[in-house]
Scaffold this active site. Structure first.
Site, PDB file in Angstrom:
ATOM      1  N   SER A 251      35.531  42.405  42.498  1.00  0.00           N
ATOM      2  CA  SER A 251      35.533  43.690  41.756  1.00  0.00           C
ATOM      3  C   SER A 251      34.231  43.359  40.870  1.00  0.00           C
ATOM      4  O   SER A 251      33.488  42.412  40.816  1.00  0.00           O
ATOM      5  CB  SER A 251      36.712  43.755  40.699  1.00  0.00           C
ATOM      6  OG  SER A 251      36.416  42.836  39.542  1.00  0.00           O
ATOM      7  N   LYS A 252      33.937  44.386  40.245  1.00  0.00           N
ATOM      8  CA  LYS A 252      32.783  44.586  39.049  1.00  0.00           C
ATOM      9  C   LYS A 252      32.502  43.513  38.314  1.00  0.00           C
ATOM     10  O   LYS A 252      31.507  43.164  38.080  1.00  0.00           O
ATOM     11  CB  LYS A 252      32.645  45.756  38.411  1.00  0.00           C
ATOM     12  CG  LYS A 252      32.179  47.138  39.220  1.00  0.00           C
ATOM     13  CD  LYS A 252      31.542  48.054  38.023  1.00  0.00           C
ATOM     14  CE  LYS A 252      30.534  48.734  38.802  1.00  0.00           C
ATOM     15  NZ  LYS A 252      30.396  50.096  38.754  1.00  0.00           N
ATOM     16  N   ARG A 253      33.535  42.943  37.845  1.00  0.00           N
ATOM     17  CA  ARG A 253      33.743  41.757  37.024  1.00  0.00           C
ATOM     18  C   ARG A 253      33.215  40.640  37.238  1.00  0.00           C
ATOM     19  O   ARG A 253      32.573  39.621  36.799  1.00  0.00           O
ATOM     20  CB  ARG A 253      35.027  41.518  36.968  1.00  0.00           C
ATOM     21  CG  ARG A 253      35.768  40.658  35.618  1.00  0.00           C
ATOM     22  CD  ARG A 253      37.221  40.814  35.400  1.00  0.00           C
ATOM     23  NE  ARG A 253      38.255  40.591  36.489  1.00  0.00           N
ATOM     24  CZ  ARG A 253      38.338  39.779  37.089  1.00  0.00           C
ATOM     25  NH1 ARG A 253      38.276  38.566  36.422  1.00  0.00           N
ATOM     26  NH2 ARG A 253      39.201  39.617  38.300  1.00  0.00           N
ATOM     27  N   GLY A 255      30.615  40.641  39.214  1.00  0.00           N
ATOM     28  CA  GLY A 255      28.893  40.987  39.491  1.00  0.00           C
ATOM     29  C   GLY A 255      28.880  41.886  40.605  1.00  0.00           C
ATOM     30  O   GLY A 255      27.783  42.232  40.858  1.00  0.00           O
TER      31      GLY A 255
END
Ligand code: GLU
Length: 486
Positions: A251-253, A255
């Protein structure tokens, strides 16, 4: 490999393309290139409710940026656009009708409204207890008098197993009784993914279906439709999942962002491809940096792993830095230019290309992403830097020693026309010694005077590139401002 290799990338335009989507595209493209086959892009835009405007453009732009080119499209003679399923609706309707007439599918009267979210939820539960498969002609006629149904479900066999021999995952099988009668045509006249994907893989003569592992559970449904239509099944290869370093879904978490963001952040397309190919494939157990040709030459499915691939943002950054270092100064300058045009203050534009080519090698070792460039080099362009003159004073020095250091350097710089970096260093070294300053002190003063900063690329090489006029003007400015502030 017997027969021509024909593979496809089949994105659904339901959001911005992320690493997972593009990795699938890349693997398919590499496989096609390795076998001298064809790579096809097919936009699966049959779910009109979830369509996100702009996502197709972003996907195609991402592919173009990465040089992932496709070989076919609906236009005869090219230039080839991708295929769009929404332009082929009659193909799917005909097949659905054929399946109904063969007894492999039936109209469903449970849910007939537009497929909004609430309807989709109801459908999901309707799938479980839909009785339409067993309606008599009489019951159907009654229902039809009220409303004609466009919804068509596939009649899954109620016993037996469906097997696939996946080229990556090996043999996988499902008991048919565990699979419900799924919808193949929706009330809006669009097919579902399951029907459209089977139809097009057959019509487009796809030899290998290579896609993310999340589609493995759909495969028995596809195989059943394939069998009902009498098609030859393609070979299947389900690519391993991509996870974050903490083994959670990517996920975005971690990067991982939309592919366009990597482009904006100054990652190089060749570094991105190299990084992405290692998400599930390897040449051996040690090689990390490889040319695209080496990858193409060696891209076979036996090197694809079954286990999940780990996405490591740090590694991507490192790899990008390595690719930046390998470029010639001219290449690097060319790559930097669009970032400078985007990020430098407008009064510093346009950038002189020749000058940039001389700056490029000085930054090459110091950056990992191209979007770092503008922040690091505006002092190459500014006539005089605005900076706090107190930062000129180095450890163990005072205002007087700093001022004499500046003046002595200015005198030297004014007096010479030879701005070769070695000559500058030799000359100023002597001056520093004469003033009884350490190299760290004297050169520290010079660096701040020349750039307005305490950290910069190698001092003398930088002065050489900046040139005599600019350097002298900066030193004059530093002397004046420092004296005035004292
Ligand atoms: N449209 C599907 C997707 O969004 C394609 C799955 C497949 O390749 O069959 O990934």
């Amino acid at each position: 490999m017997p027969g021509e290799v024909r593979v496809r990338f089949a994105p659904s335009p339901t959001g911005l393309p992320h690493i997972g989507n593009i990795r699938t595209a890349l693997f398919n493209w590499l496989f096609a290139r390795h076998h001298g086959g064809k790579f096809i892009v097919r936009v699966e835009d049959t779910d009109q409710v979830r369509l996100v405007p702009g996502s197709i453009e972003a996907m195609l732009e991402g592919l173009r940026w990465l040089n992932i080119d496709w070989n076919e499209g609906p236009e005869v003679g090219g230039p080839y656009g991708p295929y769009f399923q929404s332009e082929r609706l009659d193909v799917y309707q005909n097949l659905a009708d054929r399946l109904v007439s063969q007894g492999n599918a039936y109209h469903c009267y449970c849910v007939q409204e537009r497929p909004d979210q609430a309807t989709r939820d109801r459908r999901a539960s309707a799938s479980a207890d839909c009785k339409c498969r067993h309606l008599t002609q009489e019951q159907i006629s009654k229902l039809k008098a009220g409303q004609d149904s466009k919804v068509i479900r596939f009649a899954m066999p109620e016993e037996g197993v469906t097997k696939v021999n996946d080229l990556i995952r090996g043999e996988v099988e499902w008991r048919n009784e565990t699979l419900n009668d799924f919808i193949i045509m929706k009330s809006d006249g669009f097919p579902t993914y399951h029907l459209a994907v089977v139809a097009d893989d057959n019509l487009m003569e796809i030899s290998h279906v290579m896609r993310a592992e999340e589609w493995l559970p759909s495969t028995p449904r596809h195989l059943q439709i394939i069998e009902a239509l009498g098609y030859e099944p393609p070979k299947f290869a389900h690519l391993p999942m991509i996870m974050g370093p903490d083994r959670a879904k990517l996920s975005k978490r971690h990067g991982a962002t939309a592919i366009g963001e990597y482009q904006d952040e100054g990652y190089l397309p060749e570094a991105m491809c190299n990084f992405m190919v290692l998400l599930g494939w390897s040449l051996d157990d040690k090689t990390e940096i490889m040319s695209i040709q080496t990858i193409i030459d060696n891209f076979t499915l036996d090197r694809v792993t079954k286990s999940a691939a780990i996405f490591d943002q740090e590694k991507l950054l490192w790899m990008n830095g390595m690719y930046i270092r390998e470029m010639t100064p001219d290449q690097l300058a060319g790559r930097m230019m669009p970032f400078l045009e985007r990020d430098l203050p407008k009064d510093l534009l346009p950038v002189d290309e020749e000058y940039l080519r001389r700056i490029a090698p000085l930054l090459q070792e110091r950056i990992k992403r191209l979007d770092e460039v503008a922040k690091q080099i505006d002092y190459f362009f500014r006539a005089d830097e605005e900076f706090d003159t107190e930062t000129l004073v180095q450890k163990g020095m005072d205002r007087d020693t700093t001022l004499s250091a500046l003046k002595a350097a200015l005198e030297d710089l004014n007096a010479t026309d030879d701005f070769h970096h070695e000559k500058l260093e030799e000359m100023l070294n002597v001056t520093g010694e004469r003033l009884s300053l350490s190299r760290r002190q004297f050169f520290g003063v010079l660096r701040v005077a020349a750039t307005g900063r305490a950290v910069s690329p190698p001092l003398f090489e930088m002065m050489e590139v900046i040139g005599k006029d600019r350097t002298v003007s900066r030193f004059k400015n530093a002397v004046e401002r420092f004296s005035a502030a004292g």
